[in-house]
Design an enzyme around this catalytic site. Structure first.
Site, mmCIF file in Angstrom:
data_model
loop_
_atom_site.group_PDB
_atom_site.id
_atom_site.type_symbol
_atom_site.label_atom_id
_atom_site.label_comp_id
_atom_site.label_asym_id
_atom_site.label_seq_id
_atom_site.Cartn_x
_atom_site.Cartn_y
_atom_site.Cartn_z
ATOM 1 C CB THR A 250 -0.950 0.003 1.219
ATOM 2 O OG1 THR A 250 -1.807 -1.135 1.120
ATOM 3 C CG2 THR A 250 -1.822 1.251 1.246
ATOM 4 C CG PHE A 252 0.259 4.779 3.570
ATOM 5 C CD1 PHE A 252 0.816 3.519 3.310
ATOM 6 C CD2 PHE A 252 -0.847 4.842 4.390
ATOM 7 C CE1 PHE A 252 0.256 2.368 3.843
ATOM 8 C CE2 PHE A 252 -1.410 3.699 4.938
ATOM 9 C CZ PHE A 252 -0.848 2.458 4.661
#
Ligand SMILES: O=C(O)C(=O)C[C@]1(C(=O)O)C=C[C@@H](O)C=C1
Length: 368
Positions: A250, A252
């Site tokens: 992921t 960010f």
């Protein structure tokens, strides 16, 4: 009084609720006119009420000018940098905040929107929010929210996401009828959850799911969350690495009130968002301004604008309202300090109906 620390000590995620005396969510706290937050305990979370403190300060204009960020982990107050994230302790976003700012004080917030607001109001120093996952795709909510707020992207951080299936001690895999997690957590473990044949229920964050299963002593419900969440909420891990692919990352963004000064002596990326007049080849022409200058694009995302307040006209000339106008989010492998990038953006500005530079920031070169 350090209200953020109070919230953290109480293990309660922050939430901002509008009140009669609170400024609009678009108001940014100027350094010379600090925003003082008072706290009320609502039924389930702390509530902030922003009171503008108009102390006169001779340096008002100078101090309210955007200031470049240093890479320091000390906040303006000299304490540890306070970094807001969405979720409760043990969420992946908390780990991302710690990776982005190793000595920071992570501040849990209830919703994505709260994370934007607490930084905008000056209650905390930075935000770390998920924008895309290699399996689940873009986190659209944050692409939409970033446009409604004034924060700058000052960095990116990639985090390897390794999901575990967990339940209360004594509960076996066969006992599970339901699994709770964040929608991204559920999507990233699609194969395993389908094989188990359990009902899936989406909640605000993965660690919140673990906390709920533990605090309600559920015997037929599991959670998809991190091994750290299992440890914090004392759950038993029934299966590890249950994501559809072992490489699950992921990405960010780190957000702040002020931008970083762009550089050319290290790899930088630039995130922009724009919209265009409709017509054949419009997007092709927009992308060409970068292609002709040899600027690599690493990401494109289009988001519906809803009722975009662009130049007033919201119909297509024949009286039929336009419901589908788009914002295009683009990431360039370039720094705005580079003349070539400046030229490309100036070229795009000539025909874009809207253009905003969300940030120019160093590329995350670390291992996810
Ligand atoms: O629920 C969490 O733990 C989060 O930090 C949120 C989030 C997300 O929004 O994508 C972050 C990383 C993972 O992809 C799963 C969930």
């Amino acid at each position: 009084m350090d209200y953020a620390a109070m919230a953290r000590a109480a293990s309660i995620p922050l939430s901002i609720r509008p009140s009669a005396s609170s400024p609009s969510s678009n108001q940014t706290a100027s350094k010379s006119s600090p925003v003082v937050f008072s706290w009320r305990r609502s039924s389930s979370s702390l509530t902030t009420r922003a009171i503008s403190n108009n102390t006169n300060d001779n340096n008002h204009n100078l101090q309210s000018l955007p200031k470049p960020l240093s890479m320091s982990t000390l906040g303006a107050h000299g304490n540890r940098l306070r970094v807001a994230y969405q979720g409760v302790e043990g969420a992946y976003s908390e780990s991302a905040a710690m990776k982005a700012y190793p000595n920071c004080e992570p501040i849990p917030c209830e919703h994505f929107e709260t994370v934007f607001e607490v930084v905008e109001h000056g209650l905390v120093d930075r935000a770390v929010l998920p924008f895309e996952n290699s399996l689940g795709g873009s986190i659209h909510r944050n692409y939409d929210l970033i446009l409604r707020h004034k924060l700058h992207i000052v960095g990116e951080v990639r985090l390897s996401i390794r999901h575990c299936l967990m339940a209360n001690h004594g509960v076996k895999l066969d006992d599970l009828k339901r699994v709770l997690s964040h929608p991204q957590g559920l999507a990233q473990c699609e194969h395993m959850l389908t094989k188990l044949g359990v009902a899936r229920e989406a909640v605000d964050d993965t660690a919140g799911a673990a906390q709920f299963v533990a605090s309600h002593q559920l015997q037929d419900t599991g959670a998809v969350a991190s091994s750290r969440a299992a440890e914090i909420y004392d759950l038993n891990i029934l299966a590890r690495d249950i994501q559809d692919k072992s490489d699950n990352v992921t990405r960010f963004f780190m957000l702040a009130r002020d931008p970083v000064i762009p550089r050319t002596d290290m790899p930088f990326k630039t995130s922009i968002v724009f919209s265009l007049e409709e017509g054949p080849g419009a997007l092709y022409k927009a992308l060409a301004v970068f292609a002709f200058r040899n600027i690599n694009l690493t990401k494109i995302e289009s988001r519906p604008g809803g009722c975009m307040p662009l130049r007033g006209a919201n119909d297509n000339g024949n009286g039929i309202p336009k419901y589908f106008e788009y914002f295009f989010h683009l990431e360039l492998e370039a720094s705005t300090a580079d003349q070539n990038t400046k030229n490309a953006l100036a070229n795009l500005e000539e025909f874009a109906t809207f253009l905003r530079i969300l940030g120019s920031y160093p590329v995350d070169l670390s291992h996810a």
